[in-house]
Write a protein that holds these residues in place. Structure first.
Motif, PDB file in Angstrom:
ATOM      1  N   SER A   1      36.373  37.433  53.344  1.00 46.18           N
ATOM      2  CA  SER A   1      37.787  37.066  53.252  1.00 46.18           C
ATOM      3  C   SER A   1      38.151  36.306  54.515  1.00 46.18           C
ATOM      4  CB  SER A   1      38.685  38.305  53.128  1.00 46.18           C
ATOM      5  OG  SER A   1      38.397  39.037  51.960  1.00 46.18           O
ATOM      6  N   ARG A   2      38.608  35.057  54.353  1.00 42.35           N
ATOM      7  CA  ARG A   2      38.984  34.250  55.508  1.00 42.35           C
ATOM      8  C   ARG A   2      40.443  33.854  55.399  1.00 42.35           C
ATOM      9  NH1 ARG A   2      35.138  29.534  57.436  1.00 42.35           N
ATOM     10  NH2 ARG A   2      36.754  29.633  59.029  1.00 42.35           N
ATOM     11  N   PHE A   3      41.149  33.980  56.533  1.00 49.74           N
ATOM     12  CA  PHE A   3      42.549  33.596  56.611  1.00 49.74           C
ATOM     13  C   PHE A   3      42.631  32.455  57.620  1.00 49.74           C
ATOM     14  CE2 PHE A   3      42.176  38.090  55.630  1.00 49.74           C
ATOM     15  CZ  PHE A   3      42.966  38.212  54.489  1.00 49.74           C
ATOM     16  N   SER A   4      42.544  31.238  57.119  1.00 50.15           N
ATOM     17  CA  SER A   4      42.426  30.084  58.005  1.00 50.15           C
ATOM     18  C   SER A   4      43.114  28.888  57.389  1.00 50.15           C
ATOM     19  CB  SER A   4      40.939  29.766  58.249  1.00 50.15           C
ATOM     20  OG  SER A   4      40.777  28.610  59.039  1.00 50.15           O
ATOM     21  N   GLY A   5      43.910  28.181  58.223  1.00 51.40           N
ATOM     22  CA  GLY A   5      44.549  26.953  57.773  1.00 51.40           C
ATOM     23  C   GLY A   5      46.018  27.160  57.457  1.00 51.40           C
TER      24      GLY A   5
ATOM     25  N   PHE B   1      37.767  32.581  45.388  1.00 52.40           N
ATOM     26  CA  PHE B   1      39.215  32.623  45.225  1.00 52.40           C
ATOM     27  C   PHE B   1      39.869  31.890  46.387  1.00 52.40           C
ATOM     28  CE2 PHE B   1      43.173  34.711  46.551  1.00 52.40           C
ATOM     29  CZ  PHE B   1      43.938  34.582  45.401  1.00 52.40           C
ATOM     30  N   THR B   2      40.820  31.010  46.076  1.00 50.17           N
ATOM     31  CA  THR B   2      41.538  30.318  47.143  1.00 50.17           C
ATOM     32  C   THR B   2      43.008  30.182  46.787  1.00 50.17           C
ATOM     33  OG1 THR B   2      41.575  28.331  48.541  1.00 50.17           O
ATOM     34  CG2 THR B   2      40.945  28.020  46.231  1.00 50.17           C
ATOM     35  N   HIS B   3      43.838  30.300  47.800  1.00 53.50           N
ATOM     36  CA  HIS B   3      45.293  30.326  47.623  1.00 53.50           C
ATOM     37  C   HIS B   3      45.913  29.260  48.512  1.00 53.50           C
ATOM     38  CE1 HIS B   3      49.293  31.893  49.052  1.00 53.50           C
ATOM     39  NE2 HIS B   3      49.470  31.977  47.754  1.00 53.50           N
ATOM     40  N   TRP B   4      46.703  28.367  47.886  1.00 57.99           N
ATOM     41  CA  TRP B   4      47.338  27.263  48.609  1.00 57.99           C
ATOM     42  C   TRP B   4      48.854  27.432  48.534  1.00 57.99           C
ATOM     43  CZ3 TRP B   4      44.129  22.992  45.676  1.00 57.99           C
ATOM     44  CH2 TRP B   4      42.767  23.157  45.997  1.00 57.99           C
ATOM     45  N   ALA B   5      49.487  27.611  49.684  1.00 58.73           N
ATOM     46  CA  ALA B   5      50.893  28.029  49.724  1.00 58.73           C
ATOM     47  C   ALA B   5      51.881  26.895  49.979  1.00 58.73           C
ATOM     48  CB  ALA B   5      51.077  29.106  50.800  1.00 58.73           C
ATOM     49  N   ASP B   6      51.435  25.643  50.010  1.00 60.20           N
ATOM     50  CA  ASP B   6      52.274  24.529  50.449  1.00 60.20           C
ATOM     51  C   ASP B   6      53.606  24.432  49.694  1.00 60.20           C
ATOM     52  OD1 ASP B   6      49.405  24.141  50.808  1.00 60.20           O
ATOM     53  OD2 ASP B   6      49.916  22.222  51.723  1.00 60.20           O
ATOM     54  N   ALA B   7      53.554  24.416  48.359  1.00 58.13           N
ATOM     55  CA  ALA B   7      54.776  24.206  47.573  1.00 58.13           C
ATOM     56  C   ALA B   7      55.735  25.376  47.723  1.00 58.13           C
ATOM     57  CB  ALA B   7      54.426  23.985  46.105  1.00 58.13           C
ATOM     58  N   ASP B   8      55.210  26.584  47.767  1.00 56.01           N
ATOM     59  CA  ASP B   8      56.074  27.760  47.927  1.00 56.01           C
ATOM     60  C   ASP B   8      56.778  27.738  49.276  1.00 56.01           C
ATOM     61  OD1 ASP B   8      56.820  30.643  47.097  1.00 56.01           O
ATOM     62  OD2 ASP B   8      55.908  30.918  49.069  1.00 56.01           O
ATOM     63  N   ARG B   9      56.033  27.439  50.322  1.00 52.50           N
ATOM     64  CA  ARG B   9      56.617  27.446  51.662  1.00 52.50           C
ATOM     65  C   ARG B   9      57.739  26.406  51.779  1.00 52.50           C
ATOM     66  NH1 ARG B   9      52.221  27.147  54.081  1.00 52.50           N
ATOM     67  NH2 ARG B   9      52.073  24.881  54.297  1.00 52.50           N
ATOM     68  N   ILE B  10      57.509  25.213  51.268  1.00 51.45           N
ATOM     69  CA  ILE B  10      58.520  24.163  51.351  1.00 51.45           C
ATOM     70  C   ILE B  10      59.670  24.443  50.383  1.00 51.45           C
ATOM     71  CG2 ILE B  10      58.946  21.706  50.988  1.00 51.45           C
ATOM     72  CD1 ILE B  10      57.428  22.403  53.563  1.00 51.45           C
ATOM     73  N   GLY B  11      59.371  25.046  49.233  1.00 48.72           N
ATOM     74  CA  GLY B  11      60.428  25.415  48.304  1.00 48.72           C
ATOM     75  C   GLY B  11      61.420  26.370  48.934  1.00 48.72           C
TER      76      GLY B  11
ATOM     77  N   GLU C   1      46.437  31.065  56.994  1.00 50.36           N
ATOM     78  CA  GLU C   1      46.667  31.963  58.124  1.00 50.36           C
ATOM     79  C   GLU C   1      47.796  32.939  57.843  1.00 50.36           C
ATOM     80  OE1 GLU C   1      47.392  29.692  61.624  1.00 50.36           O
ATOM     81  OE2 GLU C   1      45.372  28.824  61.691  1.00 50.36           O
ATOM     82  N   ILE C   2      47.616  34.170  58.284  1.00 49.37           N
ATOM     83  CA  ILE C   2      48.672  35.176  58.227  1.00 49.37           C
ATOM     84  C   ILE C   2      48.904  35.669  59.654  1.00 49.37           C
ATOM     85  CG2 ILE C   2      48.187  35.849  55.852  1.00 49.37           C
ATOM     86  CD1 ILE C   2      46.671  38.254  56.883  1.00 49.37           C
ATOM     87  N   PRO C   3      50.082  36.226  59.945  1.00 45.52           N
ATOM     88  CA  PRO C   3      50.345  36.702  61.308  1.00 45.52           C
ATOM     89  C   PRO C   3      49.270  37.661  61.797  1.00 45.52           C
ATOM     90  CG  PRO C   3      52.358  36.738  60.008  1.00 45.52           C
ATOM     91  CD  PRO C   3      51.235  36.417  59.056  1.00 45.52           C
TER      92      PRO C   3
END
Length: 282
Positions: free
Chosen positions: A125-129, A152-162, A104-106
């Motif tokens: 293009s889906r912005f979900s989760g 194509f899929t992008h997982w932001a978990d480690a960056d966000r917590i970092g 998800e993006i704003p």
């Protein structure tokens, strides 16, 4: 150049902010196994600046940030120094379907995000989760039905917590393990290890914690070094020397039988497939 002709689908996974040393530090056993049995690098290099949006744009357009014009971590239309030839658009023109699944993006940015997706050549293009498992869930239909082209899929978990707690913190370790578990689920659900028609490529867009514990900007080896792994039925364990993020778009095009555009700055990583490398893509 000879190519692996059976591959008709590429799944590209960006493990945002995952440092290579996190694999052993936090026992990321799925990723460690995949890197042990398939072509991989623990010391691939990202672009400069080592920021997410510049890196993702380079990954999808094949050129360095200085050329595509995205130099900061914000969603905006680029002002390139050259005509861009995005990989998804190039694949689309060759008859392939391309889809993208991002968290998800704003709401303010969703319109421009969708517009950028269309400009790049993504049909969907889906912005979900808000986490890797949720983004993967949003992509499940495409993973079941889309047998050709690019997912194509992008997982932001480690960056966000970092950014919140610091790279290599216990909280970062939890996020890294969540990425690893999700990657394991993706590999299992798609059976890509035994599917000669599917190639999965997983890599980070940048590292982090080099100059500042909770950031990844600035020239530092910990910010610039990323893991890279190829997963597919016909692949064997190999170390890929001198790989960069910019090599990935040229390699994807080649794998799918499409000539990498002459503007692409990277080279085809043909050695990952047991084929002798023949220099940079020109």
């Amino acid at each position: 150049m000879e190519r692996p002709t059976e591959v008709s689908r590429v799944i590209l996974v960006v493990l945002d902010g995952l440092r290579p040393d996190a694999i052993d530090a936090f026992d990321l056993h799925h990723l460690r196994r995949l890197m042990r049995v398939g072509p991989s690098s623990h010391c691939a290099r990202t672009v400069s600046p080592s920021l997410t949006w510049p890196a993702l744009t380079s990954l999808l357009c094949g050129v360095a940030p200085a050329d595509h014009g995205i130099l900061a971590d914000s969603v905006h239309l680029p002002r390139p120094r050259m005509k861009l030839n995005p990989l998804p658009e190039r694949l689309r023109r060759a008859g392939y379907h391309c889809s993208a699944f991002i968290g998800e993006i704003p709401a303010l940015y969703r319109g421009i995000g969708s517009r950028i997706g269309r400009m790049l050549g993504f049909v969907e293009s889906r912005f979900s989760g808000t986490s890797a498992p949720e983004v993967l869930l949003a992509a499940q239909s495409a993973l079941r039905t889309q047998r050709r082209g690019l997912i194509f899929t992008h997982w932001a978990d480690a960056d966000r917590i970092g950014h919140e707690f610091g790279w290599m913190s216990p909280q970062y370790g939890d996020a890294a393990r969540r990425l690893d578990a999700t990657l394991g689920h993706l590999v299992c659900s798609t059976q890509c290890e035994s599917d000669p028609h599917t190639l999965l490529i997983a890599l980070a867009d940048h590292g982090g914690g080099g100059l500042v514990s909770n950031h990844h900007g600035g020239e530092h080896v910990l910010n610039a070094t990323i893991p890279l792994v190829f997963v597919g039925g016909a692949l064997q364990a190999r170390t890929i020397p001198a790989a960069t993020l910019l090599d990935v778009p040229a390699t994807i095009a080649w794998v799918l039988g499409v000539d990498p555009h002459p503007s692409y700055a990277g080279r085809v990583l043909s050695e990952a497939f047991g084929i002798e490398a023949r220099g940079a893509v020109a």
